[in-house]
Design a protein around this motif. Structure first.
Motif, PDB file in Angstrom:
ATOM      1  N   LEU A 112       0.815  -1.217   0.000  1.00  0.00           N
ATOM      2  CA  LEU A 112       0.000   0.000   0.000  1.00  0.00           C
ATOM      3  C   LEU A 112       0.847   1.265   0.000  1.00  0.00           C
ATOM      4  CD1 LEU A 112      -2.766   1.441   0.334  1.00  0.00           C
ATOM      5  CD2 LEU A 112      -2.476   1.151   2.808  1.00  0.00           C
ATOM      6  N   THR A 113       1.975   1.238   0.721  1.00  0.00           N
ATOM      7  CA  THR A 113       2.762   2.463   0.929  1.00  0.00           C
ATOM      8  C   THR A 113       4.128   2.452   0.268  1.00  0.00           C
ATOM      9  OG1 THR A 113       3.776   1.615   2.959  1.00  0.00           O
ATOM     10  CG2 THR A 113       1.655   2.757   3.185  1.00  0.00           C
ATOM     11  N   CYS A 114       4.604   1.258  -0.151  1.00  0.00           N
ATOM     12  CA  CYS A 114       5.995   1.100  -0.620  1.00  0.00           C
ATOM     13  C   CYS A 114       6.982   1.506   0.468  1.00  0.00           C
ATOM     14  CB  CYS A 114       6.246   1.895  -1.908  1.00  0.00           C
ATOM     15  SG  CYS A 114       5.318   1.280  -3.319  1.00  0.00           S
ATOM     16  N   ILE A 125      -5.065   7.263  -3.420  1.00  0.00           N
ATOM     17  CA  ILE A 125      -4.342   7.345  -2.157  1.00  0.00           C
ATOM     18  C   ILE A 125      -3.738   8.743  -2.023  1.00  0.00           C
ATOM     19  CG2 ILE A 125      -2.537   6.322  -0.720  1.00  0.00           C
ATOM     20  CD1 ILE A 125      -2.759   3.810  -2.440  1.00  0.00           C
ATOM     21  N   ASP A 126      -4.096   9.423  -0.926  1.00  0.00           N
ATOM     22  CA  ASP A 126      -3.575  10.764  -0.689  1.00  0.00           C
ATOM     23  C   ASP A 126      -3.483  11.006   0.817  1.00  0.00           C
ATOM     24  OD1 ASP A 126      -6.189  11.252   0.199  1.00  0.00           O
ATOM     25  OD2 ASP A 126      -6.802  12.136  -1.705  1.00  0.00           O
ATOM     26  N   ALA A 127      -3.312  12.259   1.215  1.00  0.00           N
ATOM     27  CA  ALA A 127      -3.133  12.601   2.628  1.00  0.00           C
ATOM     28  C   ALA A 127      -4.363  12.290   3.470  1.00  0.00           C
ATOM     29  CB  ALA A 127      -2.773  14.085   2.765  1.00  0.00           C
ATOM     30  N   GLU A 128      -5.534  12.131   2.837  1.00  0.00           N
ATOM     31  CA  GLU A 128      -6.768  11.838   3.565  1.00  0.00           C
ATOM     32  C   GLU A 128      -7.056  10.339   3.664  1.00  0.00           C
ATOM     33  OE1 GLU A 128      -8.358  14.361   5.034  1.00  0.00           O
ATOM     34  OE2 GLU A 128      -6.738  15.602   4.209  1.00  0.00           O
ATOM     35  N   SER A 129      -6.257   9.529   3.009  1.00  0.00           N
ATOM     36  CA  SER A 129      -6.530   8.085   2.978  1.00  0.00           C
ATOM     37  C   SER A 129      -6.370   7.460   4.366  1.00  0.00           C
ATOM     38  CB  SER A 129      -5.570   7.397   1.996  1.00  0.00           C
ATOM     39  OG  SER A 129      -5.794   7.858   0.680  1.00  0.00           O
ATOM     40  N   LYS A 130      -7.309   6.568   4.691  1.00  0.00           N
ATOM     41  CA  LYS A 130      -7.283   5.871   5.980  1.00  0.00           C
ATOM     42  C   LYS A 130      -7.396   4.370   5.746  1.00  0.00           C
ATOM     43  CE  LYS A 130      -9.433   9.648   8.610  1.00  0.00           C
ATOM     44  NZ  LYS A 130     -10.566  10.042   9.492  1.00  0.00           N
ATOM     45  N   TRP A 131      -6.853   3.616   6.679  1.00  0.00           N
ATOM     46  CA  TRP A 131      -6.947   2.162   6.605  1.00  0.00           C
ATOM     47  C   TRP A 131      -6.807   1.562   7.994  1.00  0.00           C
ATOM     48  CZ3 TRP A 131      -2.729   4.635   4.051  1.00  0.00           C
ATOM     49  CH2 TRP A 131      -1.505   4.586   4.745  1.00  0.00           C
ATOM     50  N   PHE A 132      -7.103   0.269   8.108  1.00  0.00           N
ATOM     51  CA  PHE A 132      -6.860  -0.494   9.330  1.00  0.00           C
ATOM     52  C   PHE A 132      -5.458  -1.092   9.238  1.00  0.00           C
ATOM     53  CE2 PHE A 132     -11.391  -0.359   8.992  1.00  0.00           C
ATOM     54  CZ  PHE A 132     -11.911  -0.491  10.280  1.00  0.00           C
ATOM     55  N   GLU A 133      -4.679  -0.931  10.286  1.00  0.00           N
ATOM     56  CA  GLU A 133      -3.414  -1.632  10.371  1.00  0.00           C
ATOM     57  C   GLU A 133      -3.333  -2.328  11.717  1.00  0.00           C
ATOM     58  OE1 GLU A 133      -0.646   1.600   9.765  1.00  0.00           O
ATOM     59  OE2 GLU A 133      -0.253   1.780  11.913  1.00  0.00           O
ATOM     60  N   HIS A 134      -2.390  -3.240  11.851  1.00  0.00           N
ATOM     61  CA  HIS A 134      -2.284  -4.016  13.087  1.00  0.00           C
ATOM     62  C   HIS A 134      -1.644  -3.192  14.186  1.00  0.00           C
ATOM     63  CE1 HIS A 134      -1.355  -7.358  15.839  1.00  0.00           C
ATOM     64  NE2 HIS A 134      -2.344  -7.983  15.221  1.00  0.00           N
ATOM     65  N   PRO A 189       2.035  10.568   2.903  1.00  0.00           N
ATOM     66  CA  PRO A 189       1.285  10.500   1.651  1.00  0.00           C
ATOM     67  C   PRO A 189       2.183  10.819   0.455  1.00  0.00           C
ATOM     68  CG  PRO A 189       0.761  12.509   2.833  1.00  0.00           C
ATOM     69  CD  PRO A 189       1.595  11.670   3.757  1.00  0.00           C
ATOM     70  N   PRO A 190       1.791  10.347  -0.714  1.00  0.00           N
ATOM     71  CA  PRO A 190       2.577  10.631  -1.922  1.00  0.00           C
ATOM     72  C   PRO A 190       2.628  12.114  -2.196  1.00  0.00           C
ATOM     73  CG  PRO A 190       0.443   9.681  -2.484  1.00  0.00           C
ATOM     74  CD  PRO A 190       0.597   9.527  -1.017  1.00  0.00           C
ATOM     75  N   ILE A 191       3.757  12.540  -2.723  1.00  0.00           N
ATOM     76  CA  ILE A 191       3.948  13.965  -3.058  1.00  0.00           C
ATOM     77  C   ILE A 191       3.023  14.340  -4.223  1.00  0.00           C
ATOM     78  CG2 ILE A 191       5.582  15.684  -3.929  1.00  0.00           C
ATOM     79  CD1 ILE A 191       7.804  14.011  -2.580  1.00  0.00           C
ATOM     80  N   VAL A 192       2.311  15.435  -4.050  1.00  0.00           N
ATOM     81  CA  VAL A 192       1.410  15.907  -5.089  1.00  0.00           C
ATOM     82  C   VAL A 192       2.189  16.825  -6.015  1.00  0.00           C
ATOM     83  CG1 VAL A 192      -0.695  17.185  -5.612  1.00  0.00           C
ATOM     84  CG2 VAL A 192      -0.589  15.719  -3.574  1.00  0.00           C
TER      85      VAL A 192
END
Length: 291
Positions: free
Chosen positions: A49-51, A90-99, A286-289
């Motif tokens: 997801l993030t590299c 995927i940007d600065a507002e993206s959210k997800w579940f992580e452990h 987040p990825p650079i815009v």
């Protein structure tokens, strides 16, 4: 016996990682149903997801220019089951579940996802799985994914066979993971991993099948079952392979310049813990815009 495509082949999804419209990598994922909420999530690795390394998210993985700003995934569509693309921005507002133990290396995320309108969405509860395959050293397994993004017929994943290479009950660094002996490649990160076992079965008529089910449900006793069954003296036997979802693959063990040819599998219980002990995060890097 009629031959058909395995649902496990449809379950694995090819993920293309994009930055600025250009492909920067490949991965694999699968859809997981959260039983309590009945919501469906894309499961893959944190590093897909993030590299970025889950232990050190400030550091990009070698060879990647940035985190992806889009993930393209491919799902079968109704009624032809031809692959259709979907997209996750995927940007600065993206959210997800992580452990909760992501910083210790647990490399799993669950991403909210919108599906194409005609998508044939397949979740783990719809697969022909069993839960009674013992997982032990030497057990056979399959990692089903997309090595280097390669697929069969531009859609179907590659089944890489392997074996459990470490004691599954032993938790390295207190983490529910084990190692496998399998010839895997980049692009397979995020693949579902299935234990496999061949079993001999006996073909019976419908009346016998229904009677055995009634016995298992406690609706008839053993004497009534024996009165109803019709097992021919030369019952037709056949072999069938059964599968159990045991976890998610997340790459190979790195040991300096040495490659022990050992892969990492995070056990399925960790996927469930994403929801039973949730940690919802917003993209930390987040990825650079580019404007």
């Amino acid at each position: 016996m009629t031959k058909k495509i395995s649902l496990l082949s449809i379950y694995s999804l090819h993920l293309e990682l994009l930055k600025g419209g250009k492909k920067i990598g490949d991965g694999t994922g699968f859809i997981y149903l959260h039983q309590k909420s009945k919501k469906k999530f894309l499961i893959t690795n944190y590093h897909v997801l993030t590299c970025r390394d889950p232990k050190e998210p400030a550091r990009l993985l070698h060879g990647y220019p940035d985190s992806p700003d889009e993930i393209i995934f491919y799902m079968p569509s109704r009624p032809t089951y031809e692959p259709k693309p979907g997209s996750i921005k995927i940007d600065a507002e993206s959210k997800w579940f992580e452990h909760r133990r992501r910083s210790d290396g647990v490399d799993i995320v669950a991403i909210p996802i919108d599906f194409p309108g005609d998508a044939a969405v397949l979740t783990q509860d719809q697969l022909p799985l069993v839960e009674d395959i013992d997982l032990e050293v030497g057990s056979n397994l399959f990692v089903i994914g997309f090595p280097w993004g390669f697929s069969a017929g531009d859609y179907y994943p590659i089944w890489k066979k392997g074996t459990v290479a470490s004691e599954p009950l032993f938790k390295p660094n207190g983490l529910s993971k084990f190692y496998i002996d399998a010839y895997t490649h980049p692009g397979m990160s995020g693949s579902p991993v299935f234990a496999a076992e061949w079993r001999n079965l006996v073909e019976v008529d419908k009346n016998t099948h229904d009677s055995m089910q009634m016995y298992e449900q406690g609706k008839i006793n053993i004497d009534e079952l024996l009165d109803k069954v019709n097992l021919p003296s030369s019952g037709k036997t056949f072999s069938k392979q059964f599968f159990r979802l045991i976890g998610i693959y997340s790459g190979r063990v790195a040991s300096g310049k040495n490659d022990p040819n050992v892969g990492i599998v995070w056990q399925r219980i960790l996927i469930d813990e994403l929801f039973t002990d949730p940690v919802i995060v917003q993209h930390p890097y987040p990825p650079i815009v580019v404007t």
